[in-house]
Design a protein around this motif. Structure first.
Motif, PDB file in Angstrom:
ATOM      1  N   ILE A 187       0.633  -1.235  -0.237  1.00  0.00           N
ATOM      2  CA  ILE A 187       0.272  -0.070  -0.081  1.00  0.00           C
ATOM      3  C   ILE A 187       0.624   1.454  -0.279  1.00  0.00           C
ATOM      4  N   LYS A 188       2.390   1.089   1.043  1.00  0.00           N
ATOM      5  CA  LYS A 188       2.578   2.626   0.814  1.00  0.00           C
ATOM      6  C   LYS A 188       3.204   2.643  -0.205  1.00  0.00           C
ATOM      7  N   GLY A 189       3.740   1.950  -0.548  1.00  0.00           N
ATOM      8  CA  GLY A 189       4.032   2.026  -2.330  1.00  0.00           C
ATOM      9  C   GLY A 189       3.838   2.254  -2.912  1.00  0.00           C
ATOM     10  N   LEU A 190       2.224   2.044  -3.790  1.00  0.00           N
ATOM     11  CA  LEU A 190       1.420   2.706  -4.285  1.00  0.00           C
ATOM     12  C   LEU A 190       1.291   3.929  -4.190  1.00  0.00           C
ATOM     13  N   ALA A 191       0.892   4.730  -2.756  1.00  0.00           N
ATOM     14  CA  ALA A 191       1.282   6.085  -2.203  1.00  0.00           C
ATOM     15  C   ALA A 191       1.948   6.197  -2.391  1.00  0.00           C
ATOM     16  N   LEU A 192       2.762   6.337  -2.420  1.00  0.00           N
ATOM     17  CA  LEU A 192       4.871   7.201  -2.718  1.00  0.00           C
ATOM     18  C   LEU A 192       4.526   7.257  -3.972  1.00  0.00           C
ATOM     19  N   ALA A 193       3.804   6.119  -5.596  1.00  0.00           N
ATOM     20  CA  ALA A 193       4.151   6.051  -6.410  1.00  0.00           C
ATOM     21  C   ALA A 193       3.225   7.214  -7.263  1.00  0.00           C
ATOM     22  N   HIS A 207      -3.837  10.243 -11.999  1.00  0.00           N
ATOM     23  CA  HIS A 207      -3.914   8.857 -12.738  1.00  0.00           C
ATOM     24  C   HIS A 207      -5.151   8.196 -13.460  1.00  0.00           C
ATOM     25  N   SER A 208      -6.549   8.551 -12.420  1.00  0.00           N
ATOM     26  CA  SER A 208      -7.887   8.816 -13.242  1.00  0.00           C
ATOM     27  C   SER A 208      -8.173   7.296 -13.538  1.00  0.00           C
ATOM     28  N   ASP A 209      -7.083   5.563 -13.280  1.00  0.00           N
ATOM     29  CA  ASP A 209      -8.011   4.328 -14.315  1.00  0.00           C
ATOM     30  C   ASP A 209      -7.017   3.886 -13.119  1.00  0.00           C
ATOM     31  N   PHE A 210      -7.004   4.161 -11.493  1.00  0.00           N
ATOM     32  CA  PHE A 210      -5.981   2.945 -10.429  1.00  0.00           C
ATOM     33  C   PHE A 210      -6.484   2.148 -10.378  1.00  0.00           C
ATOM     34  N   LYS A 211      -6.099   1.179  -9.909  1.00  0.00           N
ATOM     35  CA  LYS A 211      -7.063  -0.045  -9.844  1.00  0.00           C
ATOM     36  C   LYS A 211      -6.097  -1.232  -9.923  1.00  0.00           C
ATOM     37  N   PRO A 212      -6.390  -2.325  -9.603  1.00  0.00           N
ATOM     38  CA  PRO A 212      -5.319  -3.862  -9.147  1.00  0.00           C
ATOM     39  C   PRO A 212      -4.793  -4.285 -10.256  1.00  0.00           C
ATOM     40  N   GLN A 251     -16.328  16.476 -13.408  1.00  0.00           N
ATOM     41  CA  GLN A 251     -15.743  16.873 -12.240  1.00  0.00           C
ATOM     42  C   GLN A 251     -13.760  17.035 -13.051  1.00  0.00           C
ATOM     43  N   PRO A 252     -13.240  18.475 -12.841  1.00  0.00           N
ATOM     44  CA  PRO A 252     -11.973  18.402 -13.392  1.00  0.00           C
ATOM     45  C   PRO A 252     -11.320  17.250 -12.310  1.00  0.00           C
ATOM     46  N   PRO A 253     -10.177  16.253 -13.200  1.00  0.00           N
ATOM     47  CA  PRO A 253      -9.366  15.951 -12.429  1.00  0.00           C
ATOM     48  C   PRO A 253      -8.979  16.275 -11.084  1.00  0.00           C
ATOM     49  N   ASP A 254      -8.190  15.248  -9.995  1.00  0.00           N
ATOM     50  CA  ASP A 254      -8.017  16.067  -8.607  1.00  0.00           C
ATOM     51  C   ASP A 254      -7.784  14.577  -8.332  1.00  0.00           C
ATOM     52  N   PRO A 255      -6.577  14.740  -7.181  1.00  0.00           N
ATOM     53  CA  PRO A 255      -5.375  13.880  -7.067  1.00  0.00           C
ATOM     54  C   PRO A 255      -6.778  12.971  -5.913  1.00  0.00           C
ATOM     55  N   ARG A 256      -7.409  13.258  -5.276  1.00  0.00           N
ATOM     56  CA  ARG A 256      -8.190  13.005  -4.310  1.00  0.00           C
ATOM     57  C   ARG A 256      -9.428  11.654  -5.316  1.00  0.00           C
ATOM     58  N   ASP A 257      -8.759  12.201  -6.507  1.00  0.00           N
ATOM     59  CA  ASP A 257     -10.250  10.883  -7.519  1.00  0.00           C
ATOM     60  C   ASP A 257      -8.993   9.901  -7.223  1.00  0.00           C
ATOM     61  N   ASP A 258      -7.487   9.780  -6.964  1.00  0.00           N
ATOM     62  CA  ASP A 258      -6.653   8.737  -6.867  1.00  0.00           C
ATOM     63  C   ASP A 258      -6.975   8.059  -5.648  1.00  0.00           C
ATOM     64  N   ILE A 259      -6.692   9.214  -4.560  1.00  0.00           N
ATOM     65  CA  ILE A 259      -6.975   8.863  -3.238  1.00  0.00           C
ATOM     66  C   ILE A 259      -8.104   7.981  -2.777  1.00  0.00           C
ATOM     67  N   TYR A 260      -9.489   7.795  -3.778  1.00  0.00           N
ATOM     68  CA  TYR A 260     -10.638   7.313  -2.861  1.00  0.00           C
ATOM     69  C   TYR A 260     -10.622   6.120  -4.648  1.00  0.00           C
ATOM     70  N   ALA A 261      -9.231   5.657  -4.903  1.00  0.00           N
ATOM     71  CA  ALA A 261      -9.367   4.806  -5.854  1.00  0.00           C
ATOM     72  C   ALA A 261      -8.123   3.997  -5.041  1.00  0.00           C
ATOM     73  N   LEU A 262      -7.474   4.335  -4.181  1.00  0.00           N
ATOM     74  CA  LEU A 262      -6.860   3.847  -3.402  1.00  0.00           C
ATOM     75  C   LEU A 262      -7.223   3.594  -2.112  1.00  0.00           C
ATOM     76  N   GLY A 263      -7.371   3.456  -1.205  1.00  0.00           N
ATOM     77  CA  GLY A 263      -8.468   3.225  -0.738  1.00  0.00           C
ATOM     78  C   GLY A 263      -9.443   2.322  -0.742  1.00  0.00           C
ATOM     79  N   CYS A 264      -9.468   1.757  -2.080  1.00  0.00           N
ATOM     80  CA  CYS A 264     -10.826   0.902  -2.146  1.00  0.00           C
ATOM     81  C   CYS A 264      -9.950  -0.165  -2.377  1.00  0.00           C
ATOM     82  N   VAL A 265      -8.309   0.024  -3.046  1.00  0.00           N
ATOM     83  CA  VAL A 265      -7.457  -0.698  -3.760  1.00  0.00           C
ATOM     84  C   VAL A 265      -6.425  -1.473  -2.189  1.00  0.00           C
ATOM     85  N   ALA A 266      -6.510  -0.416  -1.058  1.00  0.00           N
ATOM     86  CA  ALA A 266      -5.936  -1.286  -0.072  1.00  0.00           C
ATOM     87  C   ALA A 266      -7.241  -1.789   1.081  1.00  0.00           C
ATOM     88  N   TYR A 267      -8.181  -1.346   0.714  1.00  0.00           N
ATOM     89  CA  TYR A 267      -9.158  -2.262   1.678  1.00  0.00           C
ATOM     90  C   TYR A 267      -9.510  -3.775   0.886  1.00  0.00           C
TER      91      TYR A 267
END
Length: 541
Positions: free
Chosen positions: A241-247, A258-263, A316-332
């Motif tokens: 998870i931390k490696g993904l977050a750092l990227a 990224h806008s299409d972050f997923k496993p 809506q315009p691209p936002d880093p928080r889009d990736d944060i939602y996806a990262l939360g899904c992947v972490a879960y």
């Protein structure tokens, strides 16, 4: 990206299917009937209660959003589970933008007719890349393993590369080609150990392709399905998870979302490294005025619904928080083997106020961090990746010590004299001539070092820490003052940590911290003095 597996083709499958325009969250809430609400809740409840073993796709969906009309749905034979559905959209009515695109294509000699011969084993692209095998099919196109003849001629030990030949949507639209080329050039600047390296973006006839680093291993989706169907313990999942977050943090620092972050867009190498893929279709979060062509995943209607934020459905315009939602899904998913909302899209989950089931054994602190990242509204969502790491990372006694050190440093900053020790070097202030590429590389490495330092990757893990990044800078410019100051900062921090541990009588841990600091600055006076003191005490016992 080498070991072929029948499941690999499903990791990043694109379903080009008729899909009605996505409703906004408000529309979804207004149109959700009581029956829809109950149905969604029932589906989510059942998904966690029955724990189905059949894997579901995390496929990127490219909807028919450019045509204005919906093509008819294809008829599939009964009981046929077609993973890939391809529908040819009806041609759109020409618009002024279409005529501008045609003129642009003519200017660039961009040919969308006379398609090139299908690529097969042995085909040669651009008189340089020889196709060896098909690795898989993804949301953007087909990935091949190829030999780079230039590398082979130079007797490179690893002459093979991965080539992604893009789907027809990109080949037939020169405006998208131009925009994607611009975005790919931006991603070529993302020099980070957790991001796959993109070497080039080009075309050969009607084939539009990207040249990337070849990887050996498997996608995170395949990894979860085969090795962690019920999830991983937090201690084992956290490094991934931390490696993904750092990227993502590094990309966000360069204004790329990224806008299409997923496993399916994450790769676990055979060596255990984590790599994020497909930044080539990422969105630039900020653009200059001259950047007229705006391209992002939403322009094609390309997104993966179950990992897309509510705001992406609202266009809506691209936002880093889009990736944060996806990262939360992947972490879960890494922690449980299941999607937090049973793969229900964010607008539907939001409309019925669905909540992710609690994860047994996960500490309250980590659970709060995870639910913060999974907030449907971005105003309530974790604002940045560094904060996600800070909230999610397990706290240790050292963390509290570092907090105290930070406070002391702030208090002393107004008038304290900071002594910076540099190794004796008569040429310490020498300035050497650097190429623009070297200057850019140094800038990126210094930014990367600061990110690693901020999130606590000081001297570990190997190849992805602040010490490593500063050393990389000094290999390019041995007299770089910022890198030297960075090493000194690491050594000073290690000295403070070692002193705290020594005061707590944790002698072994203190000595380990001293050795870490001496890796950064071998002649650090404070560390050497403390080491001498400890050795003398041990000698008296």
């Amino acid at each position: 990206m080498n070991d072929k597996n029948p499941d690999d083709d499903a990791d990043d499958v694109t379903r080009i299917a008729p899909r009605p325009p996505n409703p906004t969250a408000g529309q979804a809430a207004a149109s959700a009937s009581a029956a829809d609400t109950q149905d969604a809740k029932t589906r989510l409840s059942a998904s966690f209660r029955t724990q189905p073993s059949a894997p579901e796709d995390d496929a990127t969906v490219i909807a028919a959003v450019k045509t204005g009309t919906q093509p008819p749905a294809p008829a599939n034979p009964p009981n046929e589970d077609a993973e890939t559905i391809v529908v040819s959209p009806a041609p759109a009515t020409p618009t002024p933008a279409t005529w501008r695109t045609a003129a642009m294509a003519k200017t660039l000699s961009f040919s969308t007719g006379s398609p090139s011969a299908p690529l097969t084993i042995g085909s040669v692209i651009k008189d340089r890349f020889v196709i060896k095998e098909i690795i898989g099919c993804g949301g953007m196109g087909t990935v091949f393993r190829a030999t780079d003849l230039r590398r082979e001629e130079a007797q490179d030990e690893s002459p093979d590369v991965a080539i992604k030949v893009l789907n027809e949507e990109f080949r037939q639209d020169p405006e998208l080609f131009i925009a994607l080329q611009r975005e790919t050039k931006k991603t070529q600047q993302l020099a980070h150990p957790n991001i796959v390296t993109v070497y080039d973006f080009d075309r050969d006839g009607s084939n539009v392709f990207m040249v990337m680093q070849i990887l050996e291993g498997q996608s995170l989706r395949q990894y979860i399905r085969e090795q962690a169907p019920d999830g991983l313990p937090f201690k084992q999942a956290w490094p991934i998870i931390k490696g993904l977050a750092l990227a993502l943090a590094y990309a966000h620092k360069h204004n790329i979302v990224h806008s299409d972050f997923k496993p399916g867009n994450v790769f676990i190498t055979t060596g255990g490294d984590v790599k994020v893929l497909d930044f080539g279709i990422a969105c630039a979060a900020a653009r200059s005025d001259h950047d007229k062509t705006v391209f992002n995943a939403r322009d094609l209607g390309a997104l993966t619904p179950e990992y897309a934020s509510l705001e992406m459905f609202e266009n809506q315009p691209p936002d880093p928080r889009d990736d944060i939602y996806a990262l939360g899904c992947v972490a879960y998913e890494l922690l449980t083997g299941k999607h937090p909302f049973g793969k229900i899209e964010a607008p539907k989950a939001y409309a019925v106020n669905l909540q992710p089931p609690a994860i047994p054994g996960l500490k309250r602190r980590q659970w709060n961090a995870l639910t913060h990242a999974l907030a449907f509204k971005k105003a309530q969502r974790t604002p940045s990746i560094p904060q996600f790491i800070s909230e999610f990372e397990p706290r240790s006694r050292i963390t509290w010590i570092l907090s105290a050190i930070t406070v002391l440093a702030l208090l002393s900053a107004s008038g304290a004299y900071v002594y910076l020790y540099y190794n004796v070097d008569p040429l310490a202030d020498k300035v050497i001539a650097l190429t623009p590429e070297q200057e850019l590389k140094i800038k990126d490495l210094l930014e990367l070092a600061q990110i690693h330092y901020d999130v606590g990757f000081i001297t570990a893990p190997s190849g992805s820490n602040a010490l490593w990044a500063y050393r990389q800078v000094l290999e390019i410019d041995p007299y770089n003052k910022a890198a030297k100051a960075g090493l000194e900062k690491i050594a000073n921090l290690c000295e403070q940590q070692a002193e705290e541990l020594f005061a707590q009588n944790s002698i072994t841990e203190s000595m380990a911290k001293i050795e870490e600091g001496l890796e950064a600055v071998p002649k650090h006076d404070g560390l050497l003095a403390l080491k001498k003191q400890i050795l003398e005490l041990e000698g008296q016992q």
